[in-house]
Design a protein around this motif. Structure first.
Motif, PDB file in Angstrom:
ATOM      1  N   ASN A  70     -71.166 153.108  19.128  1.00  0.00           N
ATOM      2  CA  ASN A  70     -71.712 152.214  18.103  1.00  0.00           C
ATOM      3  C   ASN A  70     -71.425 150.748  18.408  1.00  0.00           C
ATOM      4  O   ASN A  70     -71.100 149.956  17.520  1.00  0.00           O
ATOM      5  N   VAL A  71     -71.544 150.404  19.693  1.00  0.00           N
ATOM      6  CA  VAL A  71     -71.393 149.027  20.148  1.00  0.00           C
ATOM      7  C   VAL A  71     -72.639 148.666  20.939  1.00  0.00           C
ATOM      8  O   VAL A  71     -73.149 149.482  21.705  1.00  0.00           O
ATOM      9  N   SER A  72     -73.134 147.455  20.750  1.00  0.00           N
ATOM     10  CA  SER A  72     -74.314 147.026  21.499  1.00  0.00           C
ATOM     11  C   SER A  72     -74.035 147.107  22.992  1.00  0.00           C
ATOM     12  O   SER A  72     -72.993 146.643  23.466  1.00  0.00           O
ATOM     13  N   GLY A  73     -74.969 147.703  23.730  1.00  0.00           N
ATOM     14  CA  GLY A  73     -74.725 147.905  25.150  1.00  0.00           C
ATOM     15  C   GLY A  73     -75.962 147.732  25.991  1.00  0.00           C
ATOM     16  O   GLY A  73     -76.788 146.860  25.730  1.00  0.00           O
ATOM     17  N   GLY A  74     -76.112 148.588  26.983  1.00  0.00           N
ATOM     18  CA  GLY A  74     -77.189 148.443  27.941  1.00  0.00           C
ATOM     19  C   GLY A  74     -78.296 149.461  27.748  1.00  0.00           C
ATOM     20  O   GLY A  74     -78.478 150.022  26.673  1.00  0.00           O
TER      21      GLY A  74
END
Length: 244
Positions: free
Chosen positions: A180-184
Motif C-alpha cells: 500500500n505504498v506508491s511504487g512502480g
C-alpha cells in the motif's frame, strides 16, 4: 533430442532443471508436433505442483493466524486463492485472440492454478506485506464478477496505441503497491510468446518458473524486510515445498 524426449517421466523423477533447460533451448520450436504434447504435459505437471505449494502455504499461514487482506488503507479482508473457473479455456482463447500465442506455462497456470493473493499481515511479523508476497492474477477467478478482461482490455488498448515496446500482461502489483505504498509498474509476463516457459518481468526479468521457484524458496515472501521474525516465519512456511 528426440531419444531423450521423455520429459514428463524425467521431470517427475526429479530432472526438473534439465528438462526446463531443454525446453527453453527450443524456443518457439517447442510447438512443433514432435515436442508440443510432451512440453505441455510438463507445464501441466509444474502447475499442479505450484497449486499444491500455494494450498500448503495458505493452510500454514491460516494456522499461524495470518490475516489475508487487500493492499488498501482499511486492510479489507480477502480470500487468498481461487481455483480456475469453468471459463478458463475460453479465457485462454480470449487472450490469444488479442495477443497471439501464450507460453505453455502460462496457459497451464490459467487452467490448473487460478489466482493467488498472499498479501496480508502476520501476527508475529507486522512487515509481512512489505516482503513482496506472492500475487498472480491472470485468470480473474478472484474478481467479484469472475472476469478480469475489462482490466486487460484497457491495458492492451493502451499498448496498441503506442507499441513502442513489448506488451507486458500485468499479473501483480509491484512490492511497493503490495504494501500500500506508491511504487512502480506491475509485475507481468511478456506476450506474445510461443515458448514453453514464460518471461516474467518484475524488478528483474527471469523465466517464469525460475521466479516461482525463487518465491517458494522463501515461503512465498522473497523480499528481505530486516525483521528477524521473517526468517522464523518463512522457515516454517517453505518446509518441503515442491521445486517446480
Amino acid at each position: 533430442m528426440t531419444e531423450r524426449l521423455d520429459w514428463v517421466d524425467r521431470y517427475v523423477a526429479g530432472e526438473r532443471d534439465q528438462v526446463w533447460h531443454e525446453m527453453r533451448q527450443l524456443g518457439s520450436r517447442v510447438r512443433d508436433a514432435a515436442f508440443a504434447s510432451e512440453a505441455q504435459a510438463v507445464c501441466d505437471e509444474m502447475a499442479g505442483l505450484a497449486r499444491s505449494n500455494i494450498e500448503t502455504l495458505i493452510s500454514r499461514l491460516r494456522q499461524q493466524g495470518y490475516r489475508f487482506h487487500k493492499n488498501d488503507d482499511d486492510q479489507t479482508p480477502t480470500e487468498p486463492y481461487a481455483a480456475p473457473g469453468p471459463q478458463a479455456e475460453e479465457h485462454l482463447r480470449w487472450l490469444e485472440e488479442r495477443l497471439g500465442p501464450l507460453p505453455m506455462a502460462l496457459s497451464s497456470w490459467i487452467r490448473i492454478v487460478g489466482d493467488v493473493w498472499l498479501v496480508g499481515t502476520h501476527p508475529e511479523w507486522t512487515g509481512s506485506a512489505a516482503a513482496d508476497p506472492l500475487v498472480l492474477e491472470v485468470a480473474g477467478s478472484r474478481y467479484d464478477d469472475g472476469d478480469i478482461r475489462e482490466y486487460f482490455a484497457g491495458e492492451i488498448e493502451a499498448w496498441q496505441e503506442e507499441q513502442d515496446e513489448p506488451f507486458v500482461l500485468p499479473l501483480a502489483p509491484d512490492h511497493f503497491h503490495k504494501d500500500n505504498v506508491s511504487g512502480g509498474a506491475p509485475y507481468g509476463i511478456l506476450l506474445p510468446d510461443a515458448c514453453a516457459d514464460a518471461h516474467f518481468v518484475g524488478e528483474a526479468g527471469m523465466p517464469f518458473v525460475s521466479y516461482l521457484n525463487w518465491v517458494f524458496q522463501y515461503g512465498g515472501f522473497p523480499r528481505p524486510t530486516g525483521d528477524q521474525a521473517q526468517w522464523r516465519v518463512t522457515y516454517q512456511l517453505r518446509k518441503d515445498l515442491h521445486r517446480l
